[in-house]
Write a protein that holds these residues in place. Structure first.
Motif, PDB file in Angstrom:
ATOM      1  N   ALA A 206       0.852  -1.182   0.000  1.00  0.00           N
ATOM      2  CA  ALA A 206       0.000   0.000   0.000  1.00  0.00           C
ATOM      3  C   ALA A 206       0.889   1.233   0.000  1.00  0.00           C
ATOM      4  O   ALA A 206       2.095   1.145   0.209  1.00  0.00           O
ATOM      5  N   MET A 207       0.266   2.374  -0.230  1.00  0.00           N
ATOM      6  CA  MET A 207       0.956   3.660  -0.100  1.00  0.00           C
ATOM      7  C   MET A 207       0.417   4.345   1.150  1.00  0.00           C
ATOM      8  O   MET A 207      -0.786   4.572   1.279  1.00  0.00           O
ATOM      9  N   LEU A 208       1.319   4.631   2.084  1.00  0.00           N
ATOM     10  CA  LEU A 208       0.966   5.341   3.311  1.00  0.00           C
ATOM     11  C   LEU A 208       1.194   6.829   3.074  1.00  0.00           C
ATOM     12  O   LEU A 208       2.297   7.245   2.720  1.00  0.00           O
ATOM     13  N   VAL A 209       0.144   7.629   3.275  1.00  0.00           N
ATOM     14  CA  VAL A 209       0.221   9.077   3.074  1.00  0.00           C
ATOM     15  C   VAL A 209       0.151   9.746   4.443  1.00  0.00           C
ATOM     16  O   VAL A 209      -0.805   9.544   5.200  1.00  0.00           O
ATOM     17  N   THR A 210       1.192  10.533   4.753  1.00  0.00           N
ATOM     18  CA  THR A 210       1.280  11.252   6.018  1.00  0.00           C
ATOM     19  C   THR A 210       1.411  12.741   5.744  1.00  0.00           C
ATOM     20  O   THR A 210       1.732  13.152   4.627  1.00  0.00           O
ATOM     21  N   GLU A 211       1.190  13.542   6.785  1.00  0.00           N
ATOM     22  CA  GLU A 211       1.397  14.987   6.678  1.00  0.00           C
ATOM     23  C   GLU A 211       2.840  15.302   7.030  1.00  0.00           C
ATOM     24  O   GLU A 211       3.343  14.857   8.059  1.00  0.00           O
ATOM     25  N   HIS A 212       3.486  16.082   6.190  1.00  0.00           N
ATOM     26  CA  HIS A 212       4.855  16.511   6.474  1.00  0.00           C
ATOM     27  C   HIS A 212       4.794  17.518   7.613  1.00  0.00           C
ATOM     28  O   HIS A 212       3.993  18.431   7.607  1.00  0.00           O
ATOM     29  N   TYR A 213       5.621  17.347   8.621  1.00  0.00           N
ATOM     30  CA  TYR A 213       5.526  18.214   9.798  1.00  0.00           C
ATOM     31  C   TYR A 213       6.395  19.458   9.714  1.00  0.00           C
ATOM     32  O   TYR A 213       6.197  20.409  10.470  1.00  0.00           O
ATOM     33  N   LYS A 214       7.370  19.504   8.829  1.00  0.00           N
ATOM     34  CA  LYS A 214       8.244  20.672   8.750  1.00  0.00           C
ATOM     35  C   LYS A 214       7.757  21.695   7.730  1.00  0.00           C
ATOM     36  O   LYS A 214       8.123  22.849   7.783  1.00  0.00           O
ATOM     37  N   GLU A 215       6.970  21.246   6.800  1.00  0.00           N
ATOM     38  CA  GLU A 215       6.465  22.140   5.758  1.00  0.00           C
ATOM     39  C   GLU A 215       5.099  21.641   5.326  1.00  0.00           C
ATOM     40  O   GLU A 215       4.719  20.513   5.624  1.00  0.00           O
TER      41      GLU A 215
END
Length: 184
Positions: free
Chosen positions: A21-30
């Motif tokens: 699968a592709m795990l999509v996360t939020e980038h925390y630095k930008e």
């Protein structure tokens, strides 16, 4: 409710067929999102997803700060998406239970490696498209029938479904705080 139950069963059947699968996360630095391929370790009866990860990764940092994720799946003409809240678990017994010899290529020390963990995702929604379930011929017959019955033809009617799991956003906040304090 019957449709929800059917959609849930269909989604879980489709999810069980995927190895990756592709795990999509939020980038925390930008601002922005990060996606990366992951090995699917397990899909539980209640839809919880389990993925395998190393602890020394950017995705773990992102999950500890912002646990909301989306996981996407695709194989041929089958597609699925599951959104939910992720948590990191470093449980050697659970790792041993789910361990496959194919994981040794990425993690040579095995389930006992302190730098390996599981990502558990509690879903709050899911969606699937299973075009493999219907042949072109079946859809052509439905299209022709719609001309005679004067009903709208919906190509997605038999191949698309949505699932809404019970969601408690306070759980998301609790998991985020627990993960940050545990792994900081």
């Amino acid at each position: 409710m019957k449709n929800q139950a059917n959609n849930t069963e269909n989604l879980h059947d489709i999810l069980d067929s995927f190895s990756y699968a592709m795990l999509v996360t939020e980038h925390y630095k930008e601002d922005g999102l990060n996606a990366r391929p992951m090995t699917v370790v397990d899909v539980s009866a209640d839809g919880e997803l389990t993925l395998l990860t190393g602890m020394d990764t950017q995705k773990v940092d992102e999950l500890l700060r912002r646990p909301r994720v989306d996981v996407t799946f695709q194989d041929g003409m089958r597609f699925a998406s599951v959104g939910g809240t992720a948590r990191i678990e470093s449980d050697t017994d659970a790792l041993r239970e789910h361990w496959k010899t194919s994981y040794d290529a990425w993690i040579p020390k095995g389930a006992e490696d302190p730098k390996v963990a599981l990502i558990k995702i509690k879903p709050d929604r899911g969606e699937y498209w299973d075009y493999k379930a219907r042949t072109f011929f079946e859809m052509a017959i439905d299209k022709a029938a719609s001309v005679f019955t004067q009903k709208d033809f919906d190509a997605d009617a038999h191949v698309h479904g949505e699932v809404h799991y019970s969601s408690d956003r306070s759980e998301e906040r609790r998991v985020g705080k627990e993960c940050r304090s545990r792994w900081s």
